[in-house]
Design a protein around this motif. Structure first.
Motif, PDB file in Angstrom:
ATOM      1  N   ASN A 132       0.807  -1.209  -0.148  1.00  0.00           N
ATOM      2  CA  ASN A 132      -0.026  -0.068   0.090  1.00  0.00           C
ATOM      3  C   ASN A 132       0.852   1.270  -0.146  1.00  0.00           C
ATOM      4  O   ASN A 132       2.217   1.344   0.336  1.00  0.00           O
ATOM      5  CB  ASN A 132      -1.074  -0.092   1.228  1.00  0.00           C
ATOM      6  CG  ASN A 132      -0.272  -0.078   2.499  1.00  0.00           C
ATOM      7  OD1 ASN A 132       0.377   1.061   2.740  1.00  0.00           O
ATOM      8  ND2 ASN A 132      -0.311  -0.899   3.336  1.00  0.00           N
ATOM      9  N   PRO A 133       0.270   2.438  -0.252  1.00  0.00           N
ATOM     10  CA  PRO A 133       1.087   3.463  -0.376  1.00  0.00           C
ATOM     11  C   PRO A 133       1.309   4.206   1.080  1.00  0.00           C
ATOM     12  O   PRO A 133       2.344   5.492   0.909  1.00  0.00           O
ATOM     13  CB  PRO A 133       0.071   4.638  -0.964  1.00  0.00           C
ATOM     14  CG  PRO A 133      -1.249   3.826  -1.267  1.00  0.00           C
ATOM     15  CD  PRO A 133      -1.088   2.628  -0.568  1.00  0.00           C
ATOM     16  N   LEU A 134       0.996   3.719   2.055  1.00  0.00           N
ATOM     17  CA  LEU A 134       1.486   4.362   3.433  1.00  0.00           C
ATOM     18  C   LEU A 134       2.425   3.731   4.224  1.00  0.00           C
ATOM     19  O   LEU A 134       2.981   4.172   5.098  1.00  0.00           O
ATOM     20  CB  LEU A 134      -0.041   4.432   4.307  1.00  0.00           C
ATOM     21  CG  LEU A 134      -1.089   5.237   3.616  1.00  0.00           C
ATOM     22  CD1 LEU A 134      -2.253   5.587   4.438  1.00  0.00           C
ATOM     23  CD2 LEU A 134      -0.410   6.636   2.952  1.00  0.00           C
ATOM     24  N   ILE A 135       3.076   2.616   3.545  1.00  0.00           N
ATOM     25  CA  ILE A 135       4.055   1.983   4.216  1.00  0.00           C
ATOM     26  C   ILE A 135       5.486   2.656   3.465  1.00  0.00           C
ATOM     27  O   ILE A 135       5.362   3.201   2.479  1.00  0.00           O
ATOM     28  CB  ILE A 135       4.273   0.494   3.918  1.00  0.00           C
ATOM     29  CG1 ILE A 135       3.998   0.054   2.703  1.00  0.00           C
ATOM     30  CG2 ILE A 135       3.352  -0.248   5.065  1.00  0.00           C
ATOM     31  CD1 ILE A 135       4.220  -1.563   2.529  1.00  0.00           C
ATOM     32  N   ASN A 136       6.588   2.572   4.161  1.00  0.00           N
ATOM     33  CA  ASN A 136       7.856   3.272   3.270  1.00  0.00           C
ATOM     34  C   ASN A 136       7.690   2.940   1.761  1.00  0.00           C
ATOM     35  O   ASN A 136       7.924   3.768   0.918  1.00  0.00           O
ATOM     36  CB  ASN A 136       9.090   3.073   4.103  1.00  0.00           C
ATOM     37  CG  ASN A 136       9.048   3.676   5.243  1.00  0.00           C
ATOM     38  OD1 ASN A 136       8.135   4.428   6.013  1.00  0.00           O
ATOM     39  ND2 ASN A 136      10.279   3.721   6.094  1.00  0.00           N
ATOM     40  N   ALA A 137       7.709   1.728   1.801  1.00  0.00           N
ATOM     41  CA  ALA A 137       8.003   1.185   0.093  1.00  0.00           C
ATOM     42  C   ALA A 137       7.232   1.613  -0.666  1.00  0.00           C
ATOM     43  O   ALA A 137       7.362   2.261  -1.904  1.00  0.00           O
ATOM     44  CB  ALA A 137       7.991  -0.322   0.388  1.00  0.00           C
ATOM     45  N   GLY A 138       5.877   1.866  -0.319  1.00  0.00           N
ATOM     46  CA  GLY A 138       4.800   2.207  -1.093  1.00  0.00           C
ATOM     47  C   GLY A 138       4.859   3.961  -1.525  1.00  0.00           C
ATOM     48  O   GLY A 138       4.858   4.305  -2.580  1.00  0.00           O
ATOM     49  N   ALA A 139       5.273   4.689  -0.433  1.00  0.00           N
ATOM     50  CA  ALA A 139       5.737   6.076  -0.574  1.00  0.00           C
ATOM     51  C   ALA A 139       6.892   6.315  -1.367  1.00  0.00           C
ATOM     52  O   ALA A 139       6.777   7.489  -2.198  1.00  0.00           O
ATOM     53  CB  ALA A 139       5.712   6.865   0.638  1.00  0.00           C
ATOM     54  N   ILE A 140       7.931   5.528  -1.315  1.00  0.00           N
ATOM     55  CA  ILE A 140       9.103   5.520  -2.110  1.00  0.00           C
ATOM     56  C   ILE A 140       8.757   5.250  -3.759  1.00  0.00           C
ATOM     57  O   ILE A 140       8.962   5.977  -4.393  1.00  0.00           O
ATOM     58  CB  ILE A 140      10.329   4.552  -1.742  1.00  0.00           C
ATOM     59  CG1 ILE A 140      10.731   4.953  -0.161  1.00  0.00           C
ATOM     60  CG2 ILE A 140      11.333   4.450  -2.599  1.00  0.00           C
ATOM     61  CD1 ILE A 140      11.282   4.239   0.498  1.00  0.00           C
ATOM     62  N   VAL A 141       7.775   4.359  -3.995  1.00  0.00           N
ATOM     63  CA  VAL A 141       7.271   4.280  -5.143  1.00  0.00           C
ATOM     64  C   VAL A 141       6.516   5.421  -5.800  1.00  0.00           C
ATOM     65  O   VAL A 141       6.902   5.683  -6.983  1.00  0.00           O
ATOM     66  CB  VAL A 141       6.528   2.777  -5.401  1.00  0.00           C
ATOM     67  CG1 VAL A 141       5.653   2.919  -6.877  1.00  0.00           C
ATOM     68  CG2 VAL A 141       7.487   1.592  -5.447  1.00  0.00           C
ATOM     69  N   LEU A 142       5.843   5.939  -4.795  1.00  0.00           N
ATOM     70  CA  LEU A 142       4.925   7.175  -5.149  1.00  0.00           C
ATOM     71  C   LEU A 142       5.942   8.384  -5.864  1.00  0.00           C
ATOM     72  O   LEU A 142       5.714   9.101  -6.562  1.00  0.00           O
ATOM     73  CB  LEU A 142       3.964   7.746  -4.235  1.00  0.00           C
ATOM     74  CG  LEU A 142       3.029   6.981  -3.851  1.00  0.00           C
ATOM     75  CD1 LEU A 142       2.102   7.579  -2.867  1.00  0.00           C
ATOM     76  CD2 LEU A 142       1.926   6.950  -5.067  1.00  0.00           C
ATOM     77  N   CYS A 143       7.008   8.528  -4.949  1.00  0.00           N
ATOM     78  CA  CYS A 143       7.935   9.316  -5.416  1.00  0.00           C
ATOM     79  C   CYS A 143       8.561   9.104  -6.579  1.00  0.00           C
ATOM     80  O   CYS A 143       8.686  10.001  -7.407  1.00  0.00           O
ATOM     81  CB  CYS A 143       9.161   9.428  -4.141  1.00  0.00           C
ATOM     82  SG  CYS A 143       8.559  10.068  -2.789  1.00  0.00           S
ATOM     83  N   ASP A 144       9.003   7.928  -6.780  1.00  0.00           N
ATOM     84  CA  ASP A 144       9.535   7.342  -8.106  1.00  0.00           C
ATOM     85  C   ASP A 144       8.432   7.664  -9.252  1.00  0.00           C
ATOM     86  O   ASP A 144       8.936   8.589 -10.412  1.00  0.00           O
ATOM     87  CB  ASP A 144       9.786   6.068  -8.381  1.00  0.00           C
ATOM     88  CG  ASP A 144      10.464   5.605  -9.593  1.00  0.00           C
ATOM     89  OD1 ASP A 144      11.586   6.197  -9.691  1.00  0.00           O
ATOM     90  OD2 ASP A 144      10.035   4.843 -10.246  1.00  0.00           O
ATOM     91  N   ILE A 145       7.278   7.543  -9.231  1.00  0.00           N
ATOM     92  CA  ILE A 145       6.207   7.892 -10.047  1.00  0.00           C
ATOM     93  C   ILE A 145       6.179   9.404 -10.448  1.00  0.00           C
ATOM     94  O   ILE A 145       6.116  10.053 -11.452  1.00  0.00           O
ATOM     95  CB  ILE A 145       4.553   7.421  -9.398  1.00  0.00           C
ATOM     96  CG1 ILE A 145       4.740   5.858  -9.586  1.00  0.00           C
ATOM     97  CG2 ILE A 145       3.667   8.017 -10.327  1.00  0.00           C
ATOM     98  CD1 ILE A 145       3.552   5.230  -9.173  1.00  0.00           C
TER      99      ILE A 145
END
Ligand code: GLN
Length: 304
Positions: A109-122
């Motif tokens: 999901n977007p609220l764990i670190n991994a998810g937010a990091i993918v959002l930054c990449d996007i």
């Protein structure tokens, strides 16, 4: 409902109670924060808000910034983001790496670190100046031009955020990070370093209680379906492996950060922010959780 009276009495009651947990020392700059700080601010939709304690003092919002990050990506790219991130609760800690290998670099999901990091990449792929553009966006939803990054905190995390380097490297190996990892993490650490007071934080999240519209400026940030979806993700994922506990005890969508802040939304009614830097073992503010539990208990009102 006399929120002012209820907030003041819950604040008083909790001020007299023992505090537990530790400030987030794994980010050296956050280790310096005074663990005794305690502030709350409740901002109703279209009414005057009010606060108690240290509600006008800035603190690092950390993972709370993942929600505006998601809002911006959702606004710009719509449902396309769901090919790169899921929307299921993880049941693991905010910086866990275990599921990522099994799930081939797609964060739960977007609220764990991994998810937010993918959002930054996007977002790096679709913004001209990611740092400036994100700040403009958060200033727009906050209806406040003074919101800023704290460079010292961003740098402090850039030097010591080994877990996040591990997470992004693993995702990159699966092809789910398109840009240079240092560039993506620089953006991620900056969004986490944003500082706000409880008052500013409650105002920033008010559009999530108002069908995606910033009440002050009437700007439509998200449509009502997108707003519902982000609130649902906050409800199911906003507290990581304590999301069930938060739904059980508080009954509102919300998001925490390791700076000790928590924000919660009551759709059509209010946004409330609380700050108390000492964290429980799940990385969520010990007193912040108690405060919100008492708030929805004393008002006898939650979304359920
Ligand atoms: N910047 C922090 C980290 O990446 C955010 C974590 C949090 O607030 N839960 O570890």
């Amino acid at each position: 409902m006399n929120y002012e009276k209820i907030i003041s009495s819950v604040y008083q009651q909790l001020s007299e109670q023992n505090n537990y947990g530790n400030v987030a020392a794994y980010i050296p700059e956050l280790a310096k924060v005074n663990g005794a700080k305690f502030g709350v601010f409740l901002q109703p939709v279209n009414e005057i808000g009010f606060g108690v304690g240290d509600y006008n003092e800035k603190f690092s919002i950390q993972s709370i910034a993942k929600v505006p990050l998601l809002a911006l990506a959702f606004q710009l790219l719509g449902d396309n983001i769901w090919t790169r991130i899921g929307y299921e609760p993880s049941g693991t800690s905010f910086n866990s790496i275990v599921q990522l290998e099994l799930e081939r670099g797609i964060p739960r999901n977007p609220l764990i670190n991994a998810g937010a990091i993918v959002l930054c990449d996007i977002l790096i792929d679709c913004l001209n100046n990611p740092l400036d553009d994100f700040l403009d966006f958060i200033r727009e939803i906050a209806a406040n031009k003074t919101i800023a990054y704290n460079e010292k905190i961003a740098k402090s995390e850039e030097k010591t955020g080994y877990k996040n380097y591990a997470i992004i490297s693993l995702m990159k190996s699966f092809g789910n990070i398109h840009n240079d990892i240092d560039k993506v993490l620089n953006f991620y650490f900056h969004i986490c370093s944003i500082e706000m007071t409880c008052r500013e934080l409650a105002s920033t999240f008010l559009f999530m209680a108002n069908k995606g519209i910033v009440p002050d400026t009437k700007t439509q940030i998200l449509n009502s379906s997108q707003t519902k979806r982000i609130n649902a993700i906050m409800q199911t994922c906003g507290f990581y492996d304590e999301a069930g506990e938060f739904a059980f005890k508080v009954g509102l969508p919300g998001k925490s950060g390791v700076g000790g802040g928590i924000v919660a939304i009551y759709p059509s009614k209010y946004a409330v922010a609380v700050w108390s830097p000492r964290l429980n073992s799940k990385g969520n503010s010990y007193k912040g959780l108690l405060f919100l539990e008492e708030l929805t208990t004393k008002t006898a009102a939650s979304i359920f």
